[in-house]
Scaffold this motif. Structure first.
Motif, mmCIF file in Angstrom:
data_model
loop_
_atom_site.group_PDB
_atom_site.id
_atom_site.type_symbol
_atom_site.label_atom_id
_atom_site.label_comp_id
_atom_site.label_asym_id
_atom_site.label_seq_id
_atom_site.Cartn_x
_atom_site.Cartn_y
_atom_site.Cartn_z
ATOM 1 N N ILE A 241 -33.053 -20.468 2.249
ATOM 2 C CA ILE A 241 -31.758 -20.910 2.743
ATOM 3 C C ILE A 241 -31.443 -20.144 4.015
ATOM 4 N N GLU A 242 -31.282 -20.899 5.071
ATOM 5 C CA GLU A 242 -31.019 -20.266 6.357
ATOM 6 C C GLU A 242 -29.564 -19.860 6.417
ATOM 7 N N ASP A 243 -29.293 -18.707 5.836
ATOM 8 C CA ASP A 243 -27.932 -18.217 5.883
ATOM 9 C C ASP A 243 -27.626 -17.766 7.293
ATOM 10 N N PRO A 244 -26.458 -18.054 7.758
ATOM 11 C CA PRO A 244 -26.079 -17.469 9.038
ATOM 12 C C PRO A 244 -26.048 -15.948 8.908
ATOM 13 N N LEU A 245 -26.378 -15.296 9.977
ATOM 14 C CA LEU A 245 -26.492 -13.840 9.958
ATOM 15 C C LEU A 245 -25.203 -13.189 9.486
ATOM 16 N N LEU A 246 -24.095 -13.759 9.920
ATOM 17 C CA LEU A 246 -22.796 -13.189 9.579
ATOM 18 C C LEU A 246 -22.611 -13.118 8.068
ATOM 19 N N VAL A 247 -22.973 -14.218 7.398
ATOM 20 C CA VAL A 247 -22.810 -14.259 5.950
ATOM 21 C C VAL A 247 -23.760 -13.259 5.292
ATOM 22 N N GLU A 248 -25.005 -13.275 5.755
ATOM 23 C CA GLU A 248 -26.015 -12.377 5.208
ATOM 24 C C GLU A 248 -25.536 -10.927 5.245
ATOM 25 N N MET A 249 -25.056 -10.538 6.427
ATOM 26 C CA MET A 249 -24.604 -9.160 6.601
ATOM 27 C C MET A 249 -23.334 -8.899 5.799
ATOM 28 N N GLY A 250 -22.473 -9.917 5.738
ATOM 29 C CA GLY A 250 -21.235 -9.771 4.981
ATOM 30 C C GLY A 250 -21.517 -9.522 3.512
ATOM 31 N N VAL A 251 -22.471 -10.279 2.971
ATOM 32 C CA VAL A 251 -22.810 -10.117 1.559
ATOM 33 C C VAL A 251 -23.364 -8.717 1.322
ATOM 34 N N LEU A 252 -24.245 -8.305 2.205
ATOM 35 C CA LEU A 252 -24.847 -6.978 2.054
ATOM 36 C C LEU A 252 -23.782 -5.893 2.122
ATOM 37 N N LEU A 253 -22.846 -6.073 3.045
ATOM 38 C CA LEU A 253 -21.769 -5.094 3.192
ATOM 39 C C LEU A 253 -20.913 -5.045 1.930
ATOM 40 N N ASP A 254 -20.616 -6.222 1.393
ATOM 41 C CA ASP A 254 -19.804 -6.273 0.181
ATOM 42 C C ASP A 254 -20.495 -5.532 -0.960
ATOM 43 N N VAL A 255 -21.796 -5.798 -1.124
ATOM 44 C CA VAL A 255 -22.526 -5.144 -2.209
ATOM 45 C C VAL A 255 -22.515 -3.633 -1.994
ATOM 46 N N PHE A 256 -22.712 -3.251 -0.754
ATOM 47 C CA PHE A 256 -22.723 -1.825 -0.445
ATOM 48 C C PHE A 256 -21.386 -1.183 -0.808
ATOM 49 N N VAL A 257 -20.292 -1.797 -0.346
ATOM 50 C CA VAL A 257 -18.976 -1.210 -0.621
ATOM 51 C C VAL A 257 -18.685 -1.240 -2.116
ATOM 52 N N ALA A 258 -19.106 -2.325 -2.781
ATOM 53 C CA ALA A 258 -18.856 -2.417 -4.225
ATOM 54 C C ALA A 258 -19.499 -1.240 -4.939
ATOM 55 N N VAL A 259 -20.786 -0.993 -4.622
ATOM 56 C CA VAL A 259 -21.474 0.096 -5.312
ATOM 57 C C VAL A 259 -20.877 1.440 -4.900
ATOM 58 N N PHE A 260 -20.455 1.535 -3.656
ATOM 59 C CA PHE A 260 -19.824 2.762 -3.180
ATOM 60 C C PHE A 260 -18.553 3.058 -3.978
ATOM 61 N N VAL A 261 -17.695 2.035 -4.089
ATOM 62 C CA VAL A 261 -16.443 2.231 -4.833
ATOM 63 C C VAL A 261 -16.739 2.524 -6.298
ATOM 64 N N MET A 262 -17.715 1.793 -6.853
ATOM 65 C CA MET A 262 -18.072 2.037 -8.251
ATOM 66 C C MET A 262 -18.575 3.460 -8.437
ATOM 67 N N GLY A 263 -19.326 3.955 -7.432
ATOM 68 C CA GLY A 263 -19.822 5.325 -7.523
ATOM 69 C C GLY A 263 -18.677 6.319 -7.600
ATOM 70 N N ILE A 264 -17.660 6.129 -6.767
ATOM 71 C CA ILE A 264 -16.496 7.022 -6.810
ATOM 72 C C ILE A 264 -15.825 6.933 -8.167
ATOM 73 N N MET A 265 -15.721 5.699 -8.651
ATOM 74 C CA MET A 265 -15.078 5.489 -9.949
ATOM 75 C C MET A 265 -15.843 6.224 -11.048
ATOM 76 N N ILE A 266 -17.170 6.141 -10.993
ATOM 77 C CA ILE A 266 -17.986 6.803 -12.025
ATOM 78 C C ILE A 266 -17.687 8.289 -12.037
ATOM 79 N N TYR A 267 -17.591 8.859 -10.854
ATOM 80 C CA TYR A 267 -17.307 10.281 -10.758
ATOM 81 C C TYR A 267 -15.969 10.602 -11.422
ATOM 82 N N ARG A 268 -14.954 9.796 -11.084
ATOM 83 C CA ARG A 268 -13.629 10.073 -11.650
ATOM 84 C C ARG A 268 -13.601 9.824 -13.150
#
Lengths: 505, 214
Positions: B169-196
């Protein structure tokens, strides 16, 4: 113009993170939400041209949801200023017990604005992939808001919210890929996965993949919207978040997820598969209403009560969109009504919580004497949310009922009415004693000195109901009342456009 | 390149089984990291030799995020939260492995029934994608530690991505990067949550969080 609409909250969020002073930051919050409201109003006056190859655009549906978002956010931001100032005063009070330490205000304000930006992006994005990115962004921006109080319970609620919504929305991503496949198996590529392009080619898309895609989108975004049985995160998050955040979650965020589902429904309707998506929407709607009715009965926590009521109303929205015809129009109107009513109720719940320091419906009693304005809002909100005239939800719920009868869906109408009646009785049985009941006079001497005893709070330095806490919910109440009596012509045109755009009318 | 692609896909299956069978968090994080690398290689091999610069860029970004950054964040979260093992999963490790085999059967069955004959998709791609998604769900549903749930979420996301690439699927670059960014931030926030979470509860076993039970 669309860029500015998106840039205002983002830029102010960055500023809010950076600003070291509380009061300018609060001013910034109100100013930027006011600017957002102004831009939204301008957009309604003259629809701005699409940007980014039509990926970001405003159609009738977007405009409607943009207006709701902007209005509710603006009112809540006024409330927020007073709330944040109050939190700081409480925190500096040396004599208080320390039940929790709030999150830094800068982070809170920044996330609030980012949340607004993400929701705006959901509303204006006309590309399926971009919309997914935006919906996930709303989850991430709002998670710190729910965790504002840093209480262990709010931590658990936030965790649940993050995991359940992220997993749910991951399914919507799969649904998005399915949409792409439905175009690809028919060798339509290169087709852009924008809403307009897909709808123009709707009849050529592969129906089997399209149906599967809608199912995944419905489950994915339905999790976020709080449709039962996918709603499990919702009561926890709504009851643990600060009340003004609950107002935003319920009044605005759930709508954004609903919008995403509507887009899917619209696509299927254009592809001639409308019956499939309609039946699913009706099914999820009814299940949500029944679930909510069961949990509202004898609910012991008034914020959870409101949360389950949101599940109910999301069910009504989905049901109305599924029934179509005048019910589709009713569903759009109901989205407006529900947002305003629920935001006002959550703000009232916030005032109640401040005063009584408890979320128990049994202990927070005697509002009429303790907090007269809040009590008034509670009663108006109760009447409005349970569908009494002359408030707005009565009109929209009646339209949805008429849609069912027009479509001779008698069985659906019966379940709808029974659920509404059950919720009406259950909510009235909880809220009326809260307002008019006698505050619990604790007999034991240990408890007698506790501050929660209503009216007996000695030497309260600030008035029980400062202006910031009383005016915003009253504004919303007035709006709901007006909508019940008279829907202005421009709004009504809008609702028609929105209902037609999503294939619900 | 088809044999290479098949080899990679078989490795993806193995990482999933590894995820299901291991009780050590570090091992599971390792498996997720390996899966991240394999995931980045799939689009390159699937479209060989017609690799565009854009595709290579996306693959590289995905490898960096999913194989290096996210595992490092998870390792840190696990260390700070002081958890080493998934002690009492809802579904035991042996049972999970057996379930894994059942899921593989299910995945091939579903894949066989999808109407994709007209697309020239490598035969293993779709079953592997579905299998990875199902394994992700199993891990989220059956594990108690917050870290394992995040790993399950990553596996789920990986599976969805393999699916996307299966159809090129030829995803537009914007979407591709957006999805990756979302996953990154999600895991980042979850990591902070795990610590707390670990600080608040002395444990990050999510079934201990009973304070919000109905």
């Amino acid at each position: 113009m669309l860029w500015i609409l998106l840039a205002v909250p983002v830029v102010s969020a960055m500023l809010a993170f950076a600003l070291p002073w509380n009061w300018p930051r609060r001013g910034l919050l109100v100013a930027s939400s006011g600017a957002h409201l102004g831009l939204a109003a301008a957009a309604i006056g003259r629809t701005p041209a699409p940007v980014l190859d039509g990926w970001i655009a405003l159609d009738g549906t977007s405009l409607l949801f943009l207006a709701i978002t902007s209005v509710v956010f603006f009112v809540v931001s006024i409330y927020a200023v007073g709330y944040l100032a109050h939190q700081v005063r409480v925190a500096e009070d040396p004599g208080r017990e320390v039940p929790f330490v709030d999150y830094p205000e800068a982070v809170f304000t920044g996330c609030l604005l980012l949340f607004l930006a993400a929701m705006t992006l959901v509303i204006v994005s006309h590309h399926w992939g971009l919309m997914w990115v935006a919906v996930e962004a709303t989850t991430l921006a709002s998670a710190p808001l729910i965790y504002f109080h840093r209480h262990p319970r709010s931590l658990v609620a936030t965790w649940k919210y993050l995991v359940i919504c992220s997993v749910g929305i991951a399914l919507a991503l799969l649904g998005y890929f399915f949409l792409a496949v439905s175009a690809e198996v028919r060798e339509l590529s290169p087709i852009h996965l924008t809403i307009a392009d897909l709808e123009n080619h709707a009849r050529q898309l592969d129906p089997a993949w399209l149906k599967a895609a809608f199912l995944l989108l419905l489950v994915g975004y339905g999790t976020k919207m709080g449709l039962a049985p996918l709603h499990t995160w919702l009561p926890d998050a709504h009851s643990e978040a600060p009340s003004m955040v609950s107002a935003l979650l319920s009044g605005v965020l759930l709508n954004c997820a609903f919008l995403a589902i509507l887009r899917g429904h619209s696509l299927l309707a254009k592809a001639g598969l409308g019956d499939f998506s309609r039946e699913l929407l009706v099914l999820f709607g009814l299940v949500s209403m029944v679930f909510a009715a069961v949990f509202v009965i004898r609910q012991a926590d008034y914020k959870r009560l409101l949360a389950y009521s949101s599940v109910e109303h999301m069910g009504i929205l989905s049901l109305g969109a599924g029934i179509g015809g005048i019910a589709g129009f009713g569903s759009m109107l109901h989205a407006v009504n529900h947002s305003l009513t629920k935001a006002m109720l959550f703000l009232a719940a916030g005032n109640t919580l401040h005063y009584f320091h408890t979320k128990s419906t049994l202990e927070a009693r005697g509002l009429a004497r303790a907090l007269p304005v809040t009590a008034l809002v509670w009663i108006a909100g109760l009447l409005a949310i349970t569908g009494f005239p002359p408030f707005g939800p009565f009109v929209s719920e009646l339209m949805i009922l008429k849609g069912m009868i027009d479509g001779s869906r008698i069985l659906v109408a019966i379940v709808y009415l029974v659920a509404l009646a059950a919720i009406l009785v259950a909510m009235a049985a909880i809220v009326i004693p809260m307002v008019y009941g006698k505050p619990p006079r604790s007999e034991s001497p240990a408890e007698a000195s506790e501050p929660p005893a209503a009216g007996a709070r000695p030497g309260a330095r600030s008035p029980a109901e400062p202006l910031w806490s009383a005016v915003p919910p009253l504004l919303l109440a007035a709006a709901v009342l007006v909508l019940g009596v008279y829907v202005p012509q421009p709004l009504s045109d809008f609702l028609h456009r929105a209902a037609i755009a999503v294939g619900a009318e | 390149m088809a044999e290479w692609l098949d080899a990679i896909l078989v490795l993806v299956i193995l990482t999933n089984l590894w995820l299901l069978g291991s009780s050590r968090l570090r091992a599971c994080i390792q498996a997720a990291a390996l899966q991240g690398i394999l995931l980045g290689l799939i689009p390159l091999l699937a479209t060989w030799p017609a690799i565009t610069a854009r595709l290579a860029g996306v693959a590289a970004a995905s490898i960096v995020v999913k194989a290096i950054v996210l595992p490092a964040m998870l390792r840190r979260a696990a260390r700070e939260a002081n958890v080493v093992y998934e002690v009492q999963p809802l579904v035991g490790f042996t049972t999970s492995l057996l379930l894994g085999i059942v899921l593989w059967g299910l995945a091939t069955h579903i894949a066989g029934r999808l109407p994709v004959a007209m697309l020239h998709v490598a035969p293993l791609l779709i079953p592997v994608a579905i299998f990875t998604i199902l394994c992700g769900f199993l891990v989220i549903a059956s594990r108690n530690t917050a870290v394992m749930q995040v790993i399950g979420y990553l596996a789920l996301e990986n599976g969805i991505y393999i699916f996307g690439w299966a159809f090129a699927i030829e995803d537009p670059l914007l979407v591709e990067m957006g999805v990756l960014l979302d996953v990154f931030v999600a895991v980042f926030v979850m990591g902070i949550m795990i610590y707390r979470l670990s600080r608040e509860f002395d444990t990050i076993e999510t079934d201990e969080f009973t304070s919000l039970k109905e």
